[in-house]
Enzyme design. Structure first.
Site, PDB file in Angstrom:
ATOM      1  N   ASP A   1       0.695  12.285   9.834  1.00 37.81           N
ATOM      2  CA  ASP A   1      -0.423  12.230  10.777  1.00 37.81           C
ATOM      3  C   ASP A   1      -1.033  13.621  10.914  1.00 37.81           C
ATOM      4  OD1 ASP A   1      -2.245  11.877  12.787  1.00 37.81           O
ATOM      5  OD2 ASP A   1      -0.769  11.352  14.335  1.00 37.81           O
TER       6      ASP A   1
ATOM      7  N   SER B   1     -11.906  33.250  11.830  1.00 41.21           N
ATOM      8  CA  SER B   1     -11.557  31.953  11.241  1.00 41.21           C
ATOM      9  C   SER B   1     -12.777  31.310  10.607  1.00 41.21           C
ATOM     10  CB  SER B   1     -11.021  31.007  12.323  1.00 41.21           C
ATOM     11  OG  SER B   1      -9.840  31.468  12.890  1.00 41.21           O
TER      12      SER B   1
ATOM     13  N   TYR C   1      -1.285  41.467   3.297  1.00 41.70           N
ATOM     14  CA  TYR C   1      -0.288  41.581   2.237  1.00 41.70           C
ATOM     15  C   TYR C   1      -0.944  42.149   0.976  1.00 41.70           C
ATOM     16  CZ  TYR C   1       3.021  38.662   4.855  1.00 41.70           C
ATOM     17  OH  TYR C   1       3.883  38.150   5.791  1.00 41.70           O
TER      18      TYR C   1
ATOM     19  N   ASP D   1       0.845  -1.186   0.000  1.00 37.12           N
ATOM     20  CA  ASP D   1       0.000   0.000   0.000  1.00 37.12           C
ATOM     21  C   ASP D   1       0.889   1.248   0.000  1.00 37.12           C
ATOM     22  OD1 ASP D   1      -1.804   2.022   0.416  1.00 37.12           O
ATOM     23  OD2 ASP D   1      -2.776   1.110   2.150  1.00 37.12           O
TER      24      ASP D   1
ATOM     25  N   GLU E   1     -20.513  24.641   3.386  1.00 39.27           N
ATOM     26  CA  GLU E   1     -20.848  25.756   2.505  1.00 39.27           C
ATOM     27  C   GLU E   1     -20.651  25.390   1.041  1.00 39.27           C
ATOM     28  OE1 GLU E   1     -22.417  28.619   3.507  1.00 39.27           O
ATOM     29  OE2 GLU E   1     -22.528  27.296   5.245  1.00 39.27           O
TER      30      GLU E   1
ATOM     31  N   HIS F   1      -9.832  23.194  16.281  1.00 40.46           N
ATOM     32  CA  HIS F   1     -10.071  24.323  15.390  1.00 40.46           C
ATOM     33  C   HIS F   1     -10.058  23.914  13.921  1.00 40.46           C
ATOM     34  CE1 HIS F   1      -9.214  28.119  13.267  1.00 40.46           C
ATOM     35  NE2 HIS F   1      -9.793  28.717  14.282  1.00 40.46           N
TER      36      HIS F   1
ATOM     37  N   ASP G   1     -11.807  42.880   2.624  1.00 42.24           N
ATOM     38  CA  ASP G   1     -12.600  42.749   1.405  1.00 42.24           C
ATOM     39  C   ASP G   1     -14.073  42.480   1.654  1.00 42.24           C
ATOM     40  OD1 ASP G   1     -10.491  42.974  -0.607  1.00 42.24           O
ATOM     41  OD2 ASP G   1      -9.743  41.103   0.235  1.00 42.24           O
TER      42      ASP G   1
ATOM     43  N   ASP H   1       5.556   9.532  -4.904  1.00 45.13           N
ATOM     44  CA  ASP H   1       5.371  10.557  -5.935  1.00 45.13           C
ATOM     45  C   ASP H   1       6.543  11.535  -5.994  1.00 45.13           C
ATOM     46  OD1 ASP H   1       4.902  11.830  -3.546  1.00 45.13           O
ATOM     47  OD2 ASP H   1       3.005  12.757  -4.153  1.00 45.13           O
TER      48      ASP H   1
END
Length: 319
Positions: free
Chosen positions: A99, A268, A215, A71, A117, A106, A244, A80
């Site tokens: 992990d 957040s 930024y 696997d 959403e 959070h 914004d 990869d």
């Protein structure tokens, strides 16, 4: 070195969300096999959560079996050749392993909002279109501020390298960090959007900057938080020239580790709302550039006079 802060207050209650995009904004579309990869730079996530597991990103280069029949996800080989061993769902930059489990809560909460959403605003798509949630664990409350911001930059670079279209970042601080800026600028070259929290300091970020949201890069959408009545939340940063858009950030119900649920508040959570809706736009218009995504988002928001002088456009997601 600036302090990196994760923004969210756990309150295990139920609530009714205030904000969402206009449900009439989309048409019934038939879009097949289109996936938007969203990198979530946070505290990790419960990738086995019943509400999330079908949406977690799978690195195709680390899935399946290798030449020996092993696997790829567990063979301890960088199959990869991207510099990360067995990074099936993302990477843990705190412990430098694969992990990505969430010991804080959070990140799982943010991941659940994005997924919800996206689903809500993709509901009219008769398709196999989906979001794929790449989990990048950068934050540990016990780690040094220096390590947390270094991990932020590493996570940003990973997201760009692995071709995420959107990066959700819900932390920040008051000083610039050049490698972080460069990583986001590199993301801009790839048309990768960064949705960033405005911060929870009740400060005017026109004068007291909060990075990375502040930024001056075209691929960043900075997000303030509204309360359940649509007003700017008391803890939210604001700025007529620097913020914004606004979205719900008070008492938001979402997923938590160990297959549980609860409520958190913060910019957040507002950031995650915007990310989820932005991802639904990319399902329809895959070539949208970050600035075009913002324009599209704004057409799906409502004017809110209470945001005068608080955000660039006085627009918020509403329900």
């Amino acid at each position: 070195m600036r302090k990196k802060i994760i923004l969210g207050i756990a309150l295990f209650l139920t609530q009714k969300n205030y904000a969402a995009i206009n449900k009439n904004a989309y048409y019934n579309l038939n879009i097949k096999n289109n996936h938007v990869v969203i990198a979530i730079i946070d505290t990790g996530a419960d990738v086995k959560h019943n509400d999330l597991k079908k949406f977690i990103w799978i690195n195709s280069g680390e899935s399946g079996v290798d030449a020996l029949g092993q696997d790829k996800a567990t063979n301890l080989i960088d199959d990869d050749d991207n510099g990360f061993v067995d990074d099936l769902h993302g990477w843990n930059f705190v412990d430098n392993n694969n992990d990505v489990s969430d010991l804080h809560g959070h990140g799982t909460h943010i991941t659940g909002i994005i997924k919800k959403e996206f689903q809500k605003h993709s509901a009219n798509f008769t398709s196999e279109a989906s979001a794929r949630l790449m989990i990048l664990k950068y934050y540990d409350p016990n780690a040094s501020d220096t390590k947390n911001i270094l991990n932020t930059t590493k996570a940003l670079n990973y997201a760009v390298k692995m071709q995420a279209r959107i990066i959700n970042y819900s932390g920040g601080g008051g000083s610039r960090y050049a490698p972080e800026y460069q990583a986001i600028a590199e993301a801009a070259k790839k048309n990768t959007l960064l949705v960033a929290a405005a911060g929870n300091n009740n400060s005017n970020t026109d004068n007291q900057q909060y990075y990375p949201a502040n930024y001056a890069l075209d691929n960043i959408i900075s997000v303030a938080a509204t309360d359940n009545s649509g007003e700017l939340e008391s803890f939210s940063n604001y700025g007529h020239n620097s913020i914004d858009i606004a979205a719900p950030g008070k008492l938001i119900y979402s997923t938590l580790p160990k297959n549980t649920y609860g409520i958190m508040s913060g910019t957040s959570q507002a950031t995650a709302y915007v990310t989820g809706v932005a991802a639904s736009l990319l399902i329809v218009k895959t070539a949208l550039k970050p600035k075009e995504i913002l324009v599209d988002l704004l057409t799906r928001c409502k004017f809110n006079k209470s945001l005068k002088g608080k955000t660039k456009f006085q627009l918020a997601m509403v329900q």
